[in-house]
Motif scaffolding. Structure first.
Motif, PDB file in Angstrom:
ATOM      1  N   GLY A  34       1.219  -1.459   0.441  1.00 18.93           N
ATOM      2  CA  GLY A  34      -0.121  -0.446   0.049  1.00 18.93           C
ATOM      3  C   GLY A  34       0.354   1.252  -0.360  1.00 18.93           C
ATOM      4  N   LEU A  35       1.597   1.683   0.744  1.00 14.93           N
ATOM      5  CA  LEU A  35       2.829   2.668   0.840  1.00 14.93           C
ATOM      6  C   LEU A  35       3.295   2.947  -0.921  1.00 14.93           C
ATOM      7  CD1 LEU A  35       4.416   4.938   2.255  1.00 14.93           C
ATOM      8  CD2 LEU A  35       6.363   3.144   3.052  1.00 14.93           C
ATOM      9  N   ALA A  36       3.718   1.437  -1.309  1.00 17.03           N
ATOM     10  CA  ALA A  36       4.758   1.452  -2.983  1.00 17.03           C
ATOM     11  C   ALA A  36       3.463   2.423  -3.525  1.00 17.03           C
ATOM     12  CB  ALA A  36       4.837   0.132  -3.325  1.00 17.03           C
ATOM     13  N   GLU A  37       2.211   2.105  -3.497  1.00 14.20           N
ATOM     14  CA  GLU A  37       1.771   2.143  -4.065  1.00 14.20           C
ATOM     15  C   GLU A  37       0.864   4.084  -4.455  1.00 14.20           C
ATOM     16  OE1 GLU A  37      -0.643   1.404  -6.617  1.00 14.20           O
ATOM     17  OE2 GLU A  37       0.439  -0.171  -6.663  1.00 14.20           O
ATOM     18  N   ILE A  38       1.132   4.208  -2.428  1.00 17.94           N
ATOM     19  CA  ILE A  38       0.956   5.612  -2.354  1.00 17.94           C
ATOM     20  C   ILE A  38       2.143   6.350  -2.985  1.00 17.94           C
ATOM     21  CG2 ILE A  38       0.658   7.249  -0.657  1.00 17.94           C
ATOM     22  CD1 ILE A  38      -0.492   5.384   1.176  1.00 17.94           C
ATOM     23  N   MET A  39       3.079   6.177  -3.053  1.00 21.81           N
ATOM     24  CA  MET A  39       4.647   6.417  -3.320  1.00 21.81           C
ATOM     25  C   MET A  39       4.403   6.787  -4.394  1.00 21.81           C
ATOM     26  SD  MET A  39       6.776   7.434  -0.271  1.00 21.81           S
ATOM     27  CE  MET A  39       7.424   7.380  -0.916  1.00 21.81           C
ATOM     28  N   ARG A  40       3.933   6.244  -5.564  1.00 20.30           N
ATOM     29  CA  ARG A  40       3.831   5.711  -6.683  1.00 20.30           C
ATOM     30  C   ARG A  40       3.231   7.410  -7.335  1.00 20.30           C
ATOM     31  NH1 ARG A  40       2.990   0.310  -7.383  1.00 20.30           N
ATOM     32  NH2 ARG A  40       4.939  -0.496  -6.782  1.00 20.30           N
ATOM     33  N   ARG A  41       2.424   7.939  -6.573  1.00 25.59           N
ATOM     34  CA  ARG A  41       1.728   9.051  -6.898  1.00 25.59           C
ATOM     35  C   ARG A  41       2.482  10.551  -6.790  1.00 25.59           C
ATOM     36  NH1 ARG A  41      -3.352   8.542  -3.230  1.00 25.59           N
ATOM     37  NH2 ARG A  41      -2.944   5.980  -3.216  1.00 25.59           N
ATOM     38  N   PRO A  42       2.921  10.924  -5.604  1.00 25.16           N
ATOM     39  CA  PRO A  42       3.696  11.218  -6.241  1.00 25.16           C
ATOM     40  C   PRO A  42       4.803  11.577  -6.814  1.00 25.16           C
ATOM     41  CG  PRO A  42       3.521  10.987  -3.409  1.00 25.16           C
ATOM     42  CD  PRO A  42       3.082   9.675  -4.413  1.00 25.16           C
ATOM     43  N   GLY A  43       4.671  10.381  -7.917  1.00 30.79           N
ATOM     44  CA  GLY A  43       6.805  10.531  -8.297  1.00 30.79           C
ATOM     45  C   GLY A  43       7.356   9.592  -8.311  1.00 30.79           C
ATOM     46  N   TRP A  44       7.339   8.798  -7.332  1.00 31.33           N
ATOM     47  CA  TRP A  44       8.117   7.561  -6.746  1.00 31.33           C
ATOM     48  C   TRP A  44       7.739   6.584  -7.802  1.00 31.33           C
ATOM     49  CZ3 TRP A  44       7.904  10.931  -2.882  1.00 31.33           C
ATOM     50  CH2 TRP A  44       8.641  11.302  -2.991  1.00 31.33           C
ATOM     51  N   ALA A  45       7.742   6.826  -9.382  1.00 25.93           N
ATOM     52  CA  ALA A  45       7.743   5.447 -10.254  1.00 25.93           C
ATOM     53  C   ALA A  45       8.385   4.528 -10.068  1.00 25.93           C
ATOM     54  CB  ALA A  45       7.954   6.016 -11.774  1.00 25.93           C
ATOM     55  N   GLY A  46       7.855   2.919  -9.834  1.00 29.32           N
ATOM     56  CA  GLY A  46       8.288   2.053 -10.207  1.00 29.32           C
ATOM     57  C   GLY A  46       8.596   1.447  -8.819  1.00 29.32           C
ATOM     58  N   MET A  47       8.643   1.827  -7.547  1.00 28.81           N
ATOM     59  CA  MET A  47       9.206   1.265  -6.690  1.00 28.81           C
ATOM     60  C   MET A  47       8.093   0.424  -6.023  1.00 28.81           C
ATOM     61  SD  MET A  47       9.875   4.186  -3.903  1.00 28.81           S
ATOM     62  CE  MET A  47      10.853   4.163  -2.951  1.00 28.81           C
ATOM     63  N   ASP A  48       8.698  -0.832  -5.527  1.00 20.12           N
ATOM     64  CA  ASP A  48       7.804  -2.061  -4.642  1.00 20.12           C
ATOM     65  C   ASP A  48       7.984  -2.281  -3.570  1.00 20.12           C
ATOM     66  OD1 ASP A  48      10.898  -2.589  -4.475  1.00 20.12           O
ATOM     67  OD2 ASP A  48      10.767  -4.428  -5.911  1.00 20.12           O
ATOM     68  N   GLU A  49       7.365  -2.755  -2.900  1.00 20.71           N
ATOM     69  CA  GLU A  49       7.609  -3.390  -1.453  1.00 20.71           C
ATOM     70  C   GLU A  49       9.043  -3.327  -0.652  1.00 20.71           C
ATOM     71  OE1 GLU A  49       6.088  -4.972  -3.613  1.00 20.71           O
ATOM     72  OE2 GLU A  49       4.171  -5.183  -3.123  1.00 20.71           O
ATOM     73  N   ILE A  50      10.047  -3.816  -1.755  1.00 17.53           N
ATOM     74  CA  ILE A  50      11.239  -4.049  -1.181  1.00 17.53           C
ATOM     75  C   ILE A  50      12.369  -2.444  -1.372  1.00 17.53           C
ATOM     76  CG2 ILE A  50      13.299  -4.601  -1.370  1.00 17.53           C
ATOM     77  CD1 ILE A  50      13.062  -7.318  -1.896  1.00 17.53           C
ATOM     78  N   ASP A  51      11.793  -1.471  -2.206  1.00 18.99           N
ATOM     79  CA  ASP A  51      12.473  -0.251  -2.246  1.00 18.99           C
ATOM     80  C   ASP A  51      11.606   0.231  -1.620  1.00 18.99           C
ATOM     81  OD1 ASP A  51      13.776  -0.584  -5.079  1.00 18.99           O
ATOM     82  OD2 ASP A  51      11.796  -0.285  -5.832  1.00 18.99           O
ATOM     83  N   VAL A  52      10.602   0.739  -0.871  1.00 17.69           N
ATOM     84  CA  VAL A  52       9.537   2.121   0.328  1.00 17.69           C
ATOM     85  C   VAL A  52      10.979   1.066   1.538  1.00 17.69           C
ATOM     86  CG1 VAL A  52       7.732   2.177  -0.763  1.00 17.69           C
ATOM     87  CG2 VAL A  52       7.869   0.181   0.758  1.00 17.69           C
ATOM     88  N   ALA A  53      10.844  -0.116   1.840  1.00 18.11           N
ATOM     89  CA  ALA A  53      11.585  -0.311   3.126  1.00 18.11           C
ATOM     90  C   ALA A  53      13.107   0.067   3.406  1.00 18.11           C
ATOM     91  CB  ALA A  53      11.103  -2.641   3.038  1.00 18.11           C
ATOM     92  N   ASP A  54      13.802  -0.058   2.587  1.00 15.87           N
ATOM     93  CA  ASP A  54      14.822  -0.298   2.430  1.00 15.87           C
ATOM     94  C   ASP A  54      14.751   1.672   1.876  1.00 15.87           C
ATOM     95  OD1 ASP A  54      15.901  -2.747   2.281  1.00 15.87           O
ATOM     96  OD2 ASP A  54      15.703  -2.954   1.100  1.00 15.87           O
ATOM     97  N   SER A  55      14.003   2.967   1.567  1.00 15.69           N
ATOM     98  CA  SER A  55      14.593   3.785   1.257  1.00 15.69           C
ATOM     99  C   SER A  55      15.401   4.820   2.340  1.00 15.69           C
ATOM    100  CB  SER A  55      13.676   4.356   0.569  1.00 15.69           C
ATOM    101  OG  SER A  55      13.342   5.324   0.198  1.00 15.69           O
ATOM    102  N   PRO A  56      16.350   5.022   2.292  1.00 15.82           N
ATOM    103  CA  PRO A  56      16.933   6.168   2.936  1.00 15.82           C
ATOM    104  C   PRO A  56      16.158   7.679   3.040  1.00 15.82           C
ATOM    105  CG  PRO A  56      17.932   6.087   1.051  1.00 15.82           C
ATOM    106  CD  PRO A  56      16.923   5.111   0.718  1.00 15.82           C
ATOM    107  N   VAL A  57      15.543   7.601   1.876  1.00 16.48           N
ATOM    108  CA  VAL A  57      14.091   8.833   2.229  1.00 16.48           C
ATOM    109  C   VAL A  57      12.905   8.787   2.329  1.00 16.48           C
ATOM    110  CG1 VAL A  57      13.036  10.321   0.324  1.00 16.48           C
ATOM    111  CG2 VAL A  57      15.140   9.680  -0.138  1.00 16.48           C
ATOM    112  N   ILE A  58      12.769   7.634   3.172  1.00 12.91           N
ATOM    113  CA  ILE A  58      11.154   7.764   4.530  1.00 12.91           C
ATOM    114  C   ILE A  58      11.660   7.051   5.667  1.00 12.91           C
ATOM    115  CG2 ILE A  58       9.274   6.383   4.413  1.00 12.91           C
ATOM    116  CD1 ILE A  58       9.465   5.147   1.893  1.00 12.91           C
ATOM    117  N   GLU A  59      11.386   9.010   6.336  1.00  9.59           N
ATOM    118  CA  GLU A  59      11.057   8.092   8.256  1.00  9.59           C
ATOM    119  C   GLU A  59      10.059   7.755   8.756  1.00  9.59           C
ATOM    120  OE1 GLU A  59      10.865  11.969  11.584  1.00  9.59           O
ATOM    121  OE2 GLU A  59      11.299  12.284   9.442  1.00  9.59           O
ATOM    122  N   TRP A  60      10.253   6.702   9.457  1.00  4.14           N
ATOM    123  CA  TRP A  60       9.110   6.075   9.214  1.00  4.14           C
ATOM    124  C   TRP A  60       9.503   6.357  11.321  1.00  4.14           C
ATOM    125  CZ3 TRP A  60       7.077   2.561   6.585  1.00  4.14           C
ATOM    126  CH2 TRP A  60       7.722   1.724   5.814  1.00  4.14           C
TER     127      TRP A  60
END
Length: 68
Positions: A34-60
């Motif tokens: 679900g987070l990967a889907e949300i991230m595609r809207r603001p312009g992070w095309a091609g992100m999947d579950e692994i990308d969002v879990a490991d992204s240094p841009v995301i503050e959890w």
């Protein structure tokens, strides 16, 4: 290119985790998919579950990518 701010807020009961991009709410996610889907809207095309879990841009906040 300016780095954007992405914050995944602490989980809330029944609503998942609110997601903010550059301070603006962009939706709620209940999973990495679900987070990967949300991230595609603001312009992070091609992100999947692994990308969002490991992204240094995301503050959890309130737990990392394994907490929903």
């Amino acid at each position: 290119m300016t780095e954007r701010s992405v914050i995944v807020c602490p989980p809330t009961k029944g609503e998942g985790r609110q997601v903010r991009v550059d301070g603006q709410p962009v939706g709620a996610a209940c999973s990495l998919r679900g987070l990967a889907e949300i991230m595609r809207r603001p312009g992070w095309a091609g992100m999947d579950e692994i990308d969002v879990a490991d992204s240094p841009v995301i503050e959890w906040r309130g737990g990392g990518p394994e907490v929903w």
